[in-house]
Enzyme design. Structure first.
Site, short mmCIF file in Angstrom:
data_model
loop_
_atom_site.label_atom_id
_atom_site.label_comp_id
_atom_site.label_asym_id
_atom_site.label_seq_id
_atom_site.Cartn_x
_atom_site.Cartn_y
_atom_site.Cartn_z
N GLU A 376 0.82 -1.23 0.00
CA GLU A 376 0.00 0.00 0.00
C GLU A 376 0.85 1.27 0.00
O GLU A 376 0.47 2.30 0.56
CB GLU A 376 -0.97 0.02 1.20
CG GLU A 376 -1.88 -1.17 1.28
CD GLU A 376 -2.96 -1.18 0.22
OE1 GLU A 376 -2.95 -0.27 -0.62
OE2 GLU A 376 -3.77 -2.11 0.22
N THR A 378 5.25 2.20 -0.23
CA THR A 378 6.41 2.20 0.66
C THR A 378 6.62 3.59 1.26
O THR A 378 6.04 4.58 0.80
CB THR A 378 7.69 1.80 -0.10
OG1 THR A 378 7.97 2.82 -1.09
CG2 THR A 378 7.52 0.45 -0.81
N ASP A 380 9.19 5.45 1.01
CA ASP A 380 9.81 6.34 0.03
C ASP A 380 8.79 6.88 -0.97
O ASP A 380 8.83 8.06 -1.34
CB ASP A 380 10.93 5.61 -0.72
CG ASP A 380 12.17 5.40 0.14
OD1 ASP A 380 12.27 6.06 1.20
OD2 ASP A 380 13.02 4.57 -0.23
#
Length: 396
Positions: A376, A378, A380
């Site tokens: 869902e 990351t 980043d």
């Protein structure tokens, strides 16, 4: 919703709730929280270690979830409880305090299957599917992710063509929760014009097969592939009110919201296990909890959990007021997953070698959170969403 009335005057702080978050819950939300806590501790906790070792998920457990109102709880009608989004979050937190896999089970069913049918489906689709999805007699899954389209869902290859009496879908979906136990599949595919549409596909559709993925994390959660080989669906099974990628992300954001609550449940459970251990473990003739480093870790844990839950509560109230919470969701998902991982790692470290034992639950939470931190969106990817929001510059 019935709000509680509180007497004015001095109130001694509850050590578990220094920000007085519980005082901000309605009576209904408190009752739902207690119901979920009682169920999770009486029904799920006793089985979780065995289920995890065997990578086992009992599909029939959805009937229990449904009977208690845990599925599609924010839905109005069709058997839905029409609770607040805060109540939905509280349930997610209680489920993930036992295991992320159990929270994932209610999250996928509620946010990724019931949600799109309710908001983008026809009246006929709602009548045909929602009551049984909400009571747990039907189990669903959400087919978006593909091997080459994880963080970049717009790169999906699954496609459909329109024929005289329906649609033909071809493609392979990967890392799909409930793939091999689902009765109902929400499949997202691209037209020749590269426009995305959602379809309701039934398990018995010719050309649809599934396979299971064995993994080291979220071992209770049944994860797999969906193979669609010239799968024909009738025209009545397209979700008629979808609005491109906006509809896809509305589903994902509802799921991310539940995740943000859920990971705080895993973190809180690990914190309390570590606290209890440190208070009872004697080393060098003293309780482990007397050590400054231990108390610092416990302080950090409670601080981050309290702040994370406060942010969840605030966002839930904003959702209930129909405010735009897309950016808040990215903030929550990124922050709470990162913080939960750090908390659980510290808890594992505080228990030393015992932190590796199943009976203390922490190592299972830690391994699960590695997966939850990835799916869902990351950390980043959500950072890039937040960066673009500030700078108006697309870094993707």
């Amino acid at each position: 919703m019935v709000k509680k009335q509180h007497k004015r005057g001095f109130r001694q702080v509850d050590w578990m709730d220094p920000l007085y978050l519980n005082l901000l819950l309605t009576e209904e939300e408190e009752l739902i929280k207690k119901t979920a806590n009682d169920y999770c501790n009486s029904k799920l906790l006793p089985r979780v270690i065995k289920d995890n070792k065997k990578c086992f998920f009992d599909k029939k457990i959805y009937l229990e979830f449904g009977s208690l109102g845990f599925l599609g709880s924010t839905i109005n009608g069709y058997g839905g409880a029409k609770t607040s989004n805060v109540a939905y979050g509280l349930v997610a937190k209680e489920f993930e305090s036992i295991d992320s896999s159990y929270r994932s089970a209610i999250s996928v069913q509620s946010s990724l299957v019931i949600h799109p049918i309710y908001y983008f489906g026809s009246d006929e689709q709602k009548q045909n599917y929602l009551p049984e999805l909400i009571n747990g007699s039907l189990v669903g899954c959400f087919g978006l992710t593909e091997s080459e389209a994880g963080s970049d869902p717009s790169s999906i290859k699954t496609s459909f063509i329109e024929v005289s009496d329906g649609y033909i879908i071809n493609g392979i979906k990967n890392w799909i929760t409930n793939a091999h136990i689902a009765d109902v599949f929400i499949i997202w595919a691209l037209s020749k014009e590269k426009k995305i549409h959602g379809f309701i596909v039934n398990r018995k559709s010719q050309g649809l097969t599934t396979s299971m993925i064995e993994k080291a994390s979220l071992k209770i959660s049944p994860t797999g592939q969906i193979i669609l080989n010239n799968v024909k669906v009738p025209k009545k099974n397209i979700l008629p009110s979808t609005q491109g990628w906006k509809s896809v992300y509305s589903c994902l954001n509802k799921a991310r919201y539940g995740i943000a609550w859920g990971v705080m449940g895993a973190a809180e459970s690990s914190w309390l296990i570590a606290k209890n251990y440190a208070e009872n473990r004697v080393m060098f003739n003293k309780q482990l909890a007397v050590k400054q480093l231990i108390q610092k870790k416990l302080a950090n844990m409670q601080t981050e959990i309290s702040l994370g839950l406060s942010a969840c509560l605030h966002t839930g109230r904003a959702m209930d007021e129909n405010k735009d919470i897309k950016i808040a969701i990215s903030m929550l998902k990124r922050n709470n997953c990162n913080k939960a991982l750090r908390i659980v790692r510290d808890a594992r470290d505080m228990l030393g070698a015992n932190g590796l034992l199943d009976e203390y639950h922490i190592i299972r939470h830690l391994i699960n959170l590695e997966a939850v931190n990835t799916y869902e969106g990351t950390a980043d990817i959500h950072a890039l969403i937040l960066g673009k929001f500030q700078t108006k510059i697309d870094a993707f």
